[in-house]
Design a protein around this motif. Structure first.
Motif, PDB file in Angstrom:
ATOM      1  N   THR A 189      30.443  72.376  79.084  1.00 11.06           N
ATOM      2  CA  THR A 189      31.550  72.066  78.186  1.00 11.06           C
ATOM      3  C   THR A 189      31.772  70.562  78.256  1.00 11.06           C
ATOM      4  OG1 THR A 189      33.785  72.709  77.501  1.00 11.06           O
ATOM      5  CG2 THR A 189      33.409  72.496  79.883  1.00 11.06           C
ATOM      6  N   THR A 190      32.885  70.116  77.735  1.00 10.43           N
ATOM      7  CA  THR A 190      33.226  68.698  77.802  1.00 10.43           C
ATOM      8  C   THR A 190      34.540  68.535  78.543  1.00 10.43           C
ATOM      9  OG1 THR A 190      34.441  68.739  75.723  1.00 10.43           O
ATOM     10  CG2 THR A 190      32.076  68.232  75.596  1.00 10.43           C
ATOM     11  N   ALA A 191      34.741  67.365  79.106  1.00 11.40           N
ATOM     12  CA  ALA A 191      35.993  67.078  79.824  1.00 11.40           C
ATOM     13  C   ALA A 191      37.186  67.203  78.888  1.00 11.40           C
ATOM     14  CB  ALA A 191      35.932  65.691  80.456  1.00 11.40           C
ATOM     15  N   GLY A 192      36.977  66.970  77.594  1.00 11.42           N
ATOM     16  CA  GLY A 192      38.052  67.078  76.615  1.00 11.42           C
ATOM     17  C   GLY A 192      38.468  68.508  76.309  1.00 11.42           C
ATOM     18  N   ASN A 193      37.667  69.475  76.711  1.00  7.57           N
ATOM     19  CA  ASN A 193      38.014  70.880  76.488  1.00  7.57           C
ATOM     20  C   ASN A 193      38.786  71.364  77.715  1.00  7.57           C
ATOM     21  OD1 ASN A 193      38.186  73.623  75.966  1.00  7.57           O
ATOM     22  ND2 ASN A 193      36.076  73.792  75.239  1.00  7.57           N
ATOM     23  N   ALA A 194      40.040  70.936  77.785  1.00  7.21           N
ATOM     24  CA  ALA A 194      40.876  71.200  78.962  1.00  7.21           C
ATOM     25  C   ALA A 194      41.031  72.691  79.241  1.00  7.21           C
ATOM     26  CB  ALA A 194      42.239  70.543  78.789  1.00  7.21           C
ATOM     27  N   ALA A 195      41.135  73.512  78.215  1.00  8.07           N
ATOM     28  CA  ALA A 195      41.309  74.951  78.414  1.00  8.07           C
ATOM     29  C   ALA A 195      40.083  75.555  79.090  1.00  8.07           C
ATOM     30  CB  ALA A 195      41.593  75.645  77.090  1.00  8.07           C
ATOM     31  N   ALA A 196      38.893  75.188  78.632  1.00  5.19           N
ATOM     32  CA  ALA A 196      37.669  75.721  79.234  1.00  5.19           C
ATOM     33  C   ALA A 196      37.530  75.238  80.677  1.00  5.19           C
ATOM     34  CB  ALA A 196      36.452  75.313  78.413  1.00  5.19           C
ATOM     35  N   VAL A 197      37.781  73.963  80.906  1.00  3.95           N
ATOM     36  CA  VAL A 197      37.681  73.419  82.270  1.00  3.95           C
ATOM     37  C   VAL A 197      38.671  74.127  83.192  1.00  3.95           C
ATOM     38  CG1 VAL A 197      38.001  71.349  83.693  1.00  3.95           C
ATOM     39  CG2 VAL A 197      36.758  71.193  81.519  1.00  3.95           C
ATOM     40  N   VAL A 210      30.611  68.424  81.209  1.00  2.00           N
ATOM     41  CA  VAL A 210      30.988  69.135  82.430  1.00  2.00           C
ATOM     42  C   VAL A 210      30.019  70.309  82.613  1.00  2.00           C
ATOM     43  CG1 VAL A 210      32.775  70.459  83.614  1.00  2.00           C
ATOM     44  CG2 VAL A 210      33.410  68.493  82.190  1.00  2.00           C
ATOM     45  N   HIS A 211      29.426  70.368  83.787  1.00  2.00           N
ATOM     46  CA  HIS A 211      28.525  71.463  84.157  1.00  2.00           C
ATOM     47  C   HIS A 211      29.258  72.335  85.170  1.00  2.00           C
ATOM     48  CE1 HIS A 211      24.783  73.514  85.252  1.00  2.00           C
ATOM     49  NE2 HIS A 211      25.182  73.379  86.512  1.00  2.00           N
ATOM     50  N   ALA A 212      29.280  73.643  84.927  1.00  3.19           N
ATOM     51  CA  ALA A 212      29.961  74.578  85.815  1.00  3.19           C
ATOM     52  C   ALA A 212      28.949  75.586  86.362  1.00  3.19           C
ATOM     53  CB  ALA A 212      31.059  75.313  85.074  1.00  3.19           C
ATOM     54  N   GLU A 213      29.104  75.933  87.633  1.00  3.51           N
ATOM     55  CA  GLU A 213      28.310  76.978  88.258  1.00  3.51           C
ATOM     56  C   GLU A 213      29.237  77.954  88.936  1.00  3.51           C
ATOM     57  OE1 GLU A 213      24.987  76.149  90.807  1.00  3.51           O
ATOM     58  OE2 GLU A 213      24.357  74.466  89.554  1.00  3.51           O
TER      59      GLU A 213
END
Length: 171
Positions: A136-144, A163-166
């Motif tokens: 996702t992106t840092a700007g997608n606060a809800a997803a982060v 942003v990479h999430a695992e």
């Protein structure tokens, strides 16, 4: 925030596909829900057919030639978006699935995304994979925030904002 409606992941047959397309057309922009299609912006017959073709091509699931499966997200009896899982390792090597989610504008901010990620983690575990990743992106606060709530290990590339999430798959 109130109680979130129960969330279900539905395999995309023809009936579900039409419900999903209706949600996409009425509550999302094409660029948010599908790969780009040449032409003027907005929904048109060509984009609608490309949307259908995209989901039909993934019906064989994780073991099919595209090694990807898509689901419609149902909340409160309504289709509100879509989710996908895709292998990110060579065929025959279990391990990592990449997740993707889009929600129609009216379904955002209701806790549905977090519930969907939980459901995708269960699907990841059921497939035999050990890890689910998401981008996702840092700007997608809800997803982060949703990924963080679920215990994801997050890595941000400061120059790009990617942003990479695992997350470990849980049965």
């Amino acid at each position: 925030m109130g109680e979130t409606a129960p969330v279900r992941l539905l395999r995309v047959d023809e009936d579900v596909l039409e419900r999903l397309l209706h949600t996409a057309v009425t509550d999302a922009e094409p660029i948010d829900v599908m790969p780009p299609v040449d032409g003027p912006p907005g929904w048109n017959t060509r984009r609608e057919e490309a949307f259908r073709a995209y989901h039909r091509a993934r019906r064989e699931g994780l073991d099919g030639p595209l090694r990807e499966v898509t689901y419609a997200i149902e909340a409160g009896g309504e289709v509100v978006g879509a989710a996908r899982l895709e292998h990110r390792e060579p065929p025959g090597t279990p391990g990592v699935l990449e997740a993707g989610v889009w929600l129609g504008r009216s379904a955002r901010g209701l806790g549905i995304g977090t519930a969907v990620v939980r459901a995708l983690l269960a699907e990841t575990a059921a497939s035999g994979a050990a890890t689910m990743i998401a981008e996702t992106t840092a700007g997608n606060a809800a997803a982060v925030a949703a990924l963080r709530r679920l215990g994801a290990s997050l890595t941000t590339d400061a120059p790009t904002g990617q942003v990479h999430a695992e997350l470990p798959a849980v049965p």
